[in-house]
Design a protein around this motif. Structure first.
Motif, PDB file in Angstrom:
ATOM      1  N   ASP A  76       0.859  -1.179   0.000  1.00  0.00           N
ATOM      2  CA  ASP A  76       0.000   0.000   0.000  1.00  0.00           C
ATOM      3  C   ASP A  76       0.897   1.232   0.000  1.00  0.00           C
ATOM      4  O   ASP A  76       1.667   1.456   0.927  1.00  0.00           O
ATOM      5  CB  ASP A  76      -0.904  -0.010   1.236  1.00  0.00           C
ATOM      6  N   ALA A  77       0.787   2.049  -1.052  1.00  0.00           N
ATOM      7  CA  ALA A  77       1.649   3.215  -1.213  1.00  0.00           C
ATOM      8  C   ALA A  77       1.099   4.461  -0.538  1.00  0.00           C
ATOM      9  O   ALA A  77       1.710   5.517  -0.628  1.00  0.00           O
ATOM     10  CB  ALA A  77       1.858   3.489  -2.703  1.00  0.00           C
ATOM     11  N   LYS A  78      -0.014   4.344   0.140  1.00  0.00           N
ATOM     12  CA  LYS A  78      -0.646   5.513   0.759  1.00  0.00           C
ATOM     13  C   LYS A  78       0.271   6.115   1.817  1.00  0.00           C
ATOM     14  O   LYS A  78       0.704   5.440   2.744  1.00  0.00           O
ATOM     15  CB  LYS A  78      -1.979   5.127   1.387  1.00  0.00           C
ATOM     16  N   ASP A  79       0.576   7.407   1.659  1.00  0.00           N
ATOM     17  CA  ASP A  79       1.399   8.195   2.584  1.00  0.00           C
ATOM     18  C   ASP A  79       2.810   7.636   2.763  1.00  0.00           C
ATOM     19  O   ASP A  79       3.438   7.868   3.791  1.00  0.00           O
ATOM     20  CB  ASP A  79       0.712   8.317   3.956  1.00  0.00           C
ATOM     21  N   GLN A  80       3.338   6.920   1.774  1.00  0.00           N
ATOM     22  CA  GLN A  80       4.717   6.446   1.831  1.00  0.00           C
ATOM     23  C   GLN A  80       5.582   7.318   0.929  1.00  0.00           C
ATOM     24  O   GLN A  80       5.140   7.809  -0.104  1.00  0.00           O
ATOM     25  CB  GLN A  80       4.816   4.988   1.394  1.00  0.00           C
ATOM     26  N   VAL A  81       6.846   7.490   1.303  1.00  0.00           N
ATOM     27  CA  VAL A  81       7.782   8.290   0.519  1.00  0.00           C
ATOM     28  C   VAL A  81       8.190   7.495  -0.716  1.00  0.00           C
ATOM     29  O   VAL A  81       8.499   6.302  -0.630  1.00  0.00           O
ATOM     30  CB  VAL A  81       9.008   8.667   1.374  1.00  0.00           C
ATOM     31  N   LEU A  82       8.194   8.162  -1.865  1.00  0.00           N
ATOM     32  CA  LEU A  82       8.404   7.499  -3.156  1.00  0.00           C
ATOM     33  C   LEU A  82       9.717   6.724  -3.224  1.00  0.00           C
ATOM     34  O   LEU A  82       9.736   5.564  -3.623  1.00  0.00           O
ATOM     35  CB  LEU A  82       8.349   8.537  -4.279  1.00  0.00           C
TER      36      LEU A  82
END
Length: 139
Positions: free
Chosen positions: A20-26
């Motif tokens: 889940d990429a939600k609110d994670q740094v790219l």
């Protein structure tokens, strides 16, 4: 005498991972994905064997970047014709194609060899939380 282990292509076992990429740094997200695609997180890692796993990334539209990268980071493409250089900022690309931001970051973290293309095929990125790989995850 202890022998060194070399994995064979026939003994590769691939798993499916949902991230889940939600609110994670790219950048940190791309590092995690690239490690799983290469297979470096496995004990059976062998550099010349493509033993990585499948990775499904959801909520790609909600990935974050630090600093002023939304306006300063540029993505370039060229049409092949004279004067055909196109430039987009991260915020423009993320608004139209949020999947491409993660795909580009992961592709640049993979080794530039003939294993890069098959590894990128195993990466599935979706802008929202819905994906069509639910049946593979149950296995």
């Amino acid at each position: 005498m202890q022998k060194s282990y070399t994995q064979k292509t026939s003994s590769v076992v691939r798993k499916w991972h949902v991230i889940d990429a939600k609110d994670q740094v790219l950048g940190r997200l791309a590092t995690t994905i690239a490690t799983k695609l290469i297979g470096k997180d496995k004990r059976t890692y062998t550099p010349h064997i493509d033993a990585g796993d499948y990775v499904v990334v959801i909520n790609a539209a909600e990935v974050v970047v630090t600093g002023n990268k939304e306006q300063d980071k540029n993505y370039y493409r060229h049409s092949g014709f004279p004067g055909g250089l196109k430039k987009r900022t991260l915020s423009e690309l993320k608004a139209q194609f949020p999947e491409r931001v993660i795909e580009a970051a992961v592709k640049n973290m993979l080794p530039k060899n003939k294993l890069q293309s098959p590894r990128m095929v195993r990466l599935k990125v979706y802008a929202g939380s819905e994906h069509k790989h639910q049946s593979q995850l149950g296995a």
